[in-house]
Design an enzyme around this catalytic site. Structure first.
Site, PDB file in Angstrom:
ATOM      1  N   TYR A   1       3.798   8.210   0.710  1.00 50.43           N
ATOM      2  CA  TYR A   1       4.447   6.897   0.679  1.00 50.43           C
ATOM      3  C   TYR A   1       4.701   6.415  -0.748  1.00 50.43           C
ATOM      4  O   TYR A   1       5.391   5.408  -0.940  1.00 50.43           O
ATOM      5  CB  TYR A   1       3.625   5.876   1.461  1.00 50.43           C
ATOM      6  CG  TYR A   1       3.932   5.897   2.941  1.00 50.43           C
ATOM      7  CD1 TYR A   1       4.676   4.882   3.543  1.00 50.43           C
ATOM      8  CD2 TYR A   1       3.508   6.946   3.745  1.00 50.43           C
ATOM      9  CE1 TYR A   1       4.970   4.900   4.894  1.00 50.43           C
ATOM     10  CE2 TYR A   1       3.796   6.989   5.104  1.00 50.43           C
ATOM     11  CZ  TYR A   1       4.524   5.958   5.667  1.00 50.43           C
ATOM     12  OH  TYR A   1       4.824   5.991   7.014  1.00 50.43           O
TER      13      TYR A   1
ATOM     14  N   ASP B   1       4.943  -4.018   3.790  1.00 52.19           N
ATOM     15  CA  ASP B   1       4.966  -2.559   3.813  1.00 52.19           C
ATOM     16  C   ASP B   1       5.829  -2.045   2.674  1.00 52.19           C
ATOM     17  O   ASP B   1       6.847  -2.660   2.322  1.00 52.19           O
ATOM     18  CB  ASP B   1       5.521  -2.045   5.144  1.00 52.19           C
ATOM     19  CG  ASP B   1       4.457  -1.935   6.222  1.00 52.19           C
ATOM     20  OD1 ASP B   1       3.312  -2.374   5.983  1.00 52.19           O
ATOM     21  OD2 ASP B   1       4.773  -1.412   7.316  1.00 52.19           O
TER      22      ASP B   1
ATOM     23  N   HIS C   1       8.909  -9.467  15.199  1.00 56.09           N
ATOM     24  CA  HIS C   1       9.175  -8.024  15.141  1.00 56.09           C
ATOM     25  C   HIS C   1      10.629  -7.723  15.515  1.00 56.09           C
ATOM     26  O   HIS C   1      11.159  -8.243  16.496  1.00 56.09           O
ATOM     27  CB  HIS C   1       8.234  -7.311  16.116  1.00 56.09           C
ATOM     28  CG  HIS C   1       8.075  -5.854  15.841  1.00 56.09           C
ATOM     29  ND1 HIS C   1       9.089  -4.932  16.058  1.00 56.09           N
ATOM     30  CD2 HIS C   1       7.019  -5.141  15.370  1.00 56.09           C
ATOM     31  CE1 HIS C   1       8.662  -3.728  15.734  1.00 56.09           C
ATOM     32  NE2 HIS C   1       7.418  -3.828  15.304  1.00 56.09           N
TER      33      HIS C   1
ATOM     34  N   GLU D   1      -1.860  -4.247  13.548  1.00 60.70           N
ATOM     35  CA  GLU D   1      -0.797  -5.066  14.117  1.00 60.70           C
ATOM     36  C   GLU D   1      -1.229  -5.692  15.445  1.00 60.70           C
ATOM     37  O   GLU D   1      -0.880  -6.845  15.745  1.00 60.70           O
ATOM     38  CB  GLU D   1       0.475  -4.239  14.314  1.00 60.70           C
ATOM     39  CG  GLU D   1       1.665  -5.054  14.804  1.00 60.70           C
ATOM     40  CD  GLU D   1       2.949  -4.256  14.823  1.00 60.70           C
ATOM     41  OE1 GLU D   1       3.694  -4.290  13.825  1.00 60.70           O
ATOM     42  OE2 GLU D   1       3.205  -3.564  15.841  1.00 60.70           O
TER      43      GLU D   1
ATOM     44  N   PHE E   1       0.847  -1.180   0.000  1.00 57.21           N
ATOM     45  CA  PHE E   1       0.000   0.000   0.000  1.00 57.21           C
ATOM     46  C   PHE E   1       0.885   1.232   0.000  1.00 57.21           C
ATOM     47  O   PHE E   1       1.803   1.338   0.828  1.00 57.21           O
ATOM     48  CB  PHE E   1      -0.914   0.015   1.237  1.00 57.21           C
ATOM     49  CG  PHE E   1      -2.030  -0.988   1.178  1.00 57.21           C
ATOM     50  CD1 PHE E   1      -3.349  -0.576   0.998  1.00 57.21           C
ATOM     51  CD2 PHE E   1      -1.769  -2.349   1.299  1.00 57.21           C
ATOM     52  CE1 PHE E   1      -4.381  -1.504   0.936  1.00 57.21           C
ATOM     53  CE2 PHE E   1      -2.793  -3.286   1.237  1.00 57.21           C
ATOM     54  CZ  PHE E   1      -4.098  -2.863   1.051  1.00 57.21           C
ATOM     55  N   ALA E   2       0.626   2.160  -0.919  1.00 55.55           N
ATOM     56  CA  ALA E   2       1.405   3.390  -1.007  1.00 55.55           C
ATOM     57  C   ALA E   2       0.444   4.563  -1.194  1.00 55.55           C
ATOM     58  O   ALA E   2       0.046   4.884  -2.313  1.00 55.55           O
ATOM     59  CB  ALA E   2       2.399   3.327  -2.160  1.00 55.55           C
TER      60      ALA E   2
END
Length: 300
Positions: free
Chosen positions: A72, A157, A179, A249, A67-68
């Protein structure tokens, strides 16, 4: 775009071992198996040549979403160009780029068997809303576009780059990434949602790992179940006027607590940054790129 036939019909004839266990090796300086016997993939725990020789026979397609939105879009070029060098090289990969600015998508030369579909979405004013909206978009993509067109899906991401191999060693039924800021932290430091009012709630003393929302994947069926459940829980929380501390998240971590991943990827597959160092990280494969969050996020 090419028409892709599902490879599931061939799998039982080619692979004796499940995806989670093919080509496994053991490393003694890190945990390479979870408490429920799922492999944890680190450099030195898999045979890349063996894994590739098995999976490249299966004619797999790996759908990959990013996703941008807003500023972004500046990260698209670096993400795609580095993916061409390191991400499932030699495999059929179909990228799905969700953006509110299709005209800002740069031209990137894609290799053989690799394609990009740009999906226009509406602009959003809060980065938290962008995060929470992803689960619904992924759920619908799997339902409406991917059946019969892909075998696995990874959701990544865009403000990242690939720096080393990310390949078939990552394939599994349900895949979570540990993570990078919590892989060596005690459980009481995990930033789970701690308010019982939220469906993402995880009580103190519970939890296995803290998973990154920036990367997860698996088979279409399993990722669809994940995204559908998280979307439903996000909507229920919203109706009750509560937003989990880390949005999607937080709900992802709750889902993985109740539905254990069949494979875990080490923080090599979602590292803090290419210049960050840690003794356990022998190779950085995928990492955040430096950025000023206050500048790129719409409401930071």
């Amino acid at each position: 775009m090419c028409v892709v036939l599902s490879a599931y019909a061939f799998v039982s004839q080619i692979v004796v071992q499940p995806a989670e266990s093919v080509g496994r090796r053991i490393r003694t300086d890190v945990a390479s198996v979870s408490p429920w016997s799922a492999p944890i993939i680190w450099e030195g725990t898999f045979d890349a040549t063996l894994i590739d020789s098995i999976y490249k026979q299966q004619n797999l397609t790996i759908a990959t979403t990013v996703f941008a939105l807003g500023k972004y879009t500046r990260f698209i070029k670096g993400f795609l160009e580095s993916a061409e060098q390191h991400y499932f090289v030699g495999f059929r990969v179909h990228f799905y780029l969700f953006t509110d600015q299709p005209k800002s998508v740069p031209e990137v030369k894609m290799g053989e068997k690799r394609s990009l579909t740009v999906v226009k979405v509406q602009s959003l004013n809060r980065w938290q809303d962008i995060s929470m909206n992803r689960m619904e978009k992924l759920e619908k993509l799997i339902e409406n576009e991917l059946a019969g067109e892909a075998d696995y899906i990874f959701c990544l991401d865009v403000d990242t780059m690939f720096y080393g191999r990310w390949g078939a060693e990552s394939l599994g039924r349900l895949v979570g990434v540990i993570h990078p800021w919590f892989f060596d932290a005690p459980r009481d430091q995990f930033t789970y949602e701690r308010r019982p009012e939220s469906l993402a709630y995880i009580p103190a003393g519970e939890g296995d790992y803290y998973y990154a929302g920036a990367a997860f994947g698996g088979t279409l069926e399993d990722v669809h179940s994940l995204t559908k459940t998280c979307r439903e829980h996000l909507n229920i929380d919203a109706a009750n006027s509560i937003e989990a501390v880390w949005q999607e998240e937080s709900h992802l971590n709750k889902y993985f607590l109740l539905n254990k991943p069949s494979k875990l990827l080490s923080p090599e597959y979602m590292w803090r940054g290419i210049n960050e160092r840690a003794a356990a990280i022998k190779k950085v494969r995928f990492a955040n790129v430096p950025k000023n969050y206050a500048e790129v996020r719409p409401n930071a």
